[in-house]
Design a protein around this motif. Structure first.
Motif, PDB file in Angstrom:
ATOM      1  N   THR A  43       0.906  -1.145   0.110  1.00  0.00           N
ATOM      2  CA  THR A  43      -0.018  -0.129   0.098  1.00  0.00           C
ATOM      3  C   THR A  43       0.703   1.239  -0.007  1.00  0.00           C
ATOM      4  N   ALA A  44       1.898   1.144   0.774  1.00  0.00           N
ATOM      5  CA  ALA A  44       2.959   2.593   0.735  1.00  0.00           C
ATOM      6  C   ALA A  44       3.654   2.556  -0.249  1.00  0.00           C
ATOM      7  N   LEU A  45       3.880   1.400  -0.951  1.00  0.00           N
ATOM      8  CA  LEU A  45       4.740   1.586  -2.479  1.00  0.00           C
ATOM      9  C   LEU A  45       3.826   2.200  -3.264  1.00  0.00           C
ATOM     10  N   TYR A  46       2.335   1.862  -3.506  1.00  0.00           N
ATOM     11  CA  TYR A  46       1.385   2.349  -4.347  1.00  0.00           C
ATOM     12  C   TYR A  46       1.275   3.943  -3.919  1.00  0.00           C
ATOM     13  N   LYS A  47       1.282   4.437  -2.677  1.00  0.00           N
ATOM     14  CA  LYS A  47       0.894   5.578  -2.511  1.00  0.00           C
ATOM     15  C   LYS A  47       2.334   6.479  -2.813  1.00  0.00           C
ATOM     16  N   SER A  48       3.225   5.870  -2.390  1.00  0.00           N
ATOM     17  CA  SER A  48       4.592   6.703  -2.709  1.00  0.00           C
ATOM     18  C   SER A  48       4.784   6.926  -4.194  1.00  0.00           C
ATOM     19  N   ALA A  49       4.463   5.899  -5.119  1.00  0.00           N
ATOM     20  CA  ALA A  49       4.435   5.916  -6.377  1.00  0.00           C
ATOM     21  C   ALA A  49       3.403   7.024  -7.013  1.00  0.00           C
ATOM     22  N   PHE A  50       2.295   7.144  -6.452  1.00  0.00           N
ATOM     23  CA  PHE A  50       1.260   8.087  -7.173  1.00  0.00           C
ATOM     24  C   PHE A  50       1.325   9.441  -6.577  1.00  0.00           C
ATOM     25  N   THR A  51       1.921   9.444  -5.542  1.00  0.00           N
ATOM     26  CA  THR A  51       2.055  11.008  -4.810  1.00  0.00           C
ATOM     27  C   THR A  51       3.537  11.533  -4.916  1.00  0.00           C
ATOM     28  N   HIS A 109      -5.284   2.609  -5.056  1.00  0.00           N
ATOM     29  CA  HIS A 109      -5.081   3.712  -5.998  1.00  0.00           C
ATOM     30  C   HIS A 109      -5.081   5.115  -5.547  1.00  0.00           C
ATOM     31  N   GLY A 110      -5.835   4.928  -4.378  1.00  0.00           N
ATOM     32  CA  GLY A 110      -5.986   6.148  -3.422  1.00  0.00           C
ATOM     33  C   GLY A 110      -6.657   7.294  -4.221  1.00  0.00           C
ATOM     34  N   GLY A 111      -7.297   7.069  -5.217  1.00  0.00           N
ATOM     35  CA  GLY A 111      -8.243   8.036  -6.210  1.00  0.00           C
ATOM     36  C   GLY A 111      -7.228   8.963  -6.882  1.00  0.00           C
ATOM     37  N   ALA A 112      -5.894   8.590  -7.082  1.00  0.00           N
ATOM     38  CA  ALA A 112      -4.854   9.554  -7.897  1.00  0.00           C
ATOM     39  C   ALA A 112      -5.211   9.414  -9.280  1.00  0.00           C
ATOM     40  N   PRO A 113      -5.174  10.773  -9.619  1.00  0.00           N
ATOM     41  CA  PRO A 113      -5.507  11.022 -11.035  1.00  0.00           C
ATOM     42  C   PRO A 113      -4.424  10.217 -12.065  1.00  0.00           C
ATOM     43  N   GLY A 114      -5.068   9.589 -13.099  1.00  0.00           N
ATOM     44  CA  GLY A 114      -4.487   8.763 -14.006  1.00  0.00           C
ATOM     45  C   GLY A 114      -4.206   7.133 -13.395  1.00  0.00           C
TER      46      GLY A 114
END
Length: 491
Positions: free
Chosen positions: A421-429, A449-454
């Motif tokens: 989860t932290a990997l995805y958050k770091s990558a997307f933010t 995906h945290g609602g991240a654009p794209g």
């Protein structure tokens, strides 16, 4: 006509028609699609047919069990209420009663043989199996001499009262099926990925027993076996010195035909990309060997495949003990390999394999100043016990009999999901994420995906379903339920 029984939670529209049928996470859907990331399921070509009636294999064919029909369903106010939590049953002096949920490639190919081996040794007995496909489950139970066949999980739990439930269904179903089993007093052994989000995992942990079970464990079979046990001991005793630098690699290859299956590459139905579905095993083993992580910085990309999730990710991870690691997860790599390398002060430990390992897959290279006799002792891995479902199940059964929390459950099982989860958050933010940072109120707590654009699905609203699960408005469960979409293709 038998009485039609439907349970609750979501209304699902099949992709091929406009017919709406009631389904639930506790009613088993397509088991063949459950572990498409697992090598054992890569060549499963079975399909899921529309649900019908399942006959109890122990009775005559005129006795009907667990009818489910798309044409008729119970109104919401007549749905059965969950039976209250009951404590785990005493297990001393008897076999453990086990039930298999989902009979696709991983259920029939890995869980069933492990349970059957322990049955031969007098440890377990397989009392029931559950699947959405009535004809298939009847044939499966007849073939393997399993006495009771069901298409309804709630009914099986109520009537058979198993001690252990082995869940081999798609990730989107794991939460509700696990909760149903725990409420019935059964221990759970659930295939990876355990659930799609930390919110789901925490909901499950909150329903576990507090004194002696029942507990829910995740299938992380790469932790188990003689090689991992030996290296874990050497690292824990610091025989090799402090761990300094590590590398964790899951570089596999999946072609466009693999992602032609509609539920693949989608956040809601697959849970995530290769970080979640492929690399989770090696990342879990790395954490099991090195201990807690403290921070991660990551990147993710879609370089080849037209999917919602990523098809490659890389990460830098710092551990609490000071060690630093690189992590690579890919489905773009024709030269497939799974690898862990840990450089310590006095030796390098390396594991190179693909889908499972034995003693021969491990190599320990001592530093030049290590005495020969000490280096030779490091090479003694003992009797070869390969990593496997059987190796983990043996330890799980021992934990059940001891009424002790098993490995890969609770906080021990959560650590890998938190890192992913932290990997995805770091990558997307484009930020560094620290352990313990993602909790209620953080968008990544309820959606990877945290609602991240794209990255979020088109039309994602960020709203939450009951119990904290994310509601991707543009995505439903049709890819899991539609028989035409569940057919496996070779990986």
């Amino acid at each position: 006509m038998p009485t039609v029984r439907t349970a609750s939670t979501s209304t699902v529209r099949t992709a091929s028609t406009s017919t709406v049928r009631t389904a639930t996470a506790t009613t088993v859907r397509t088991a063949t699609a459950s572990t498409a990331h697992d090598p054992s399921s890569a060549h499963d070509t079975s399909t899921s047919s529309p649900p019908s009636t399942v006959h109890d294999a122990s009775t005559s064919s005129s006795t009907v069990h667990d009818a489910i029909s798309p044409e008729a369903s119970s109104p919401p106010d007549s749905r059965p209420t969950p039976h209250p939590n009951r404590p785990a049953a005493a297990l001393a002096g008897r076999r453990i009663r086990a039930a298999l949920i989902g009979t696709g490639a991983i259920g029939g190919g890995s869980h069933l043989p492990a349970l059957a081996t322990l049955a031969e040794e007098g440890e377990t007995e397989i009392v029931a199996a559950v699947d959405i496909d009535a004809d298939a489950i009847t044939a499966f139970c007849a073939e393997h001499a399993i006495p009771h066949a069901y298409t309804d999980l709630d009914r099986m739990l109520q009537e058979q009262r198993p001690d252990l439930v082995s869940i081999c269904t798609p990730p989107t179903l794991h939460r509700e099926q696990t909760l149903a089993a725990l409420r019935a007093g059964a221990w759970v052994w659930c295939e990876k990925p355990p659930v799609p989000t930390l919110a789901d995992f925490d909901a499950i942990e909150s329903q576990e027993g507090t004194d002696g079970g029942p507990y829910a464990a995740i299938v992380f079979q790469h932790r188990f076996g003689s090689g991992a046990r030996h290296v874990r001991r050497l690292l824990a005793e610091q025989a090799l010195g402090r761990p300094l630098v590590a590398h964790c690699q899951t570089t596999w290859y999946r072609n466009t035909a693999y992602y032609a299956v509609p539920w693949r590459g989608r956040w809601q139905t697959e849970g995530g990309g290769p970080a979640m579905g492929h690399g989770i095993h090696q990342m879990d083993l790395l954490l099991d060997l090195l201990g807690p992580w403290s921070e991660v910085r990551a990147m993710a990309g879609r370089l080849v495949h037209d999917v919602e999730t990523e098809d490659v990710s890389t990460a830098l991870v710092r551990f609490e003990n000071g060690a630093m690691a690189t992590v690579v997860n890919s489905v773009l790599s024709p030269d497939e390999v799974s690898r862990i390398r840990i450089d310590c002060e006095r030796a390098t430990v390396e594991l190179t394999h693909l889908y499972g390992h034995s003693n021969a897959n491990w190599r320990i290279t001592p530093a030049p100043d290590v005495p020969e006799e000490e280096a030779a002792a490091w090479q003694d891995f003992g009797a070869d016990v390969p990593s496997s479902h059987l190796a983990q199940l043996r330890e799980l059964v021992a934990s059940m009999r001891a009424q002790a929390r098993p490995r890969s459950s609770g906080a021990d099982g959560r650590t890998s999901l938190e890192l992913i989860t932290a990997l995805y958050k770091s990558a997307f933010t484009d930020t560094t994420v620290r352990a313990g940072e993602i909790g209620p109120g953080d968008p990544y707590y309820t959606a990877l995906h945290g609602g991240a654009p794209g990255w979020a699905p088109v039309g994602f609203t960020g709203s939450k379903c009951e119990g904290g699960q994310s509601n991707d408005s543009a995505v439903n469960d049709s890819a899991v339920n539609d028989p035409a979409s569940s057919k496996e293709v070779p990986a």
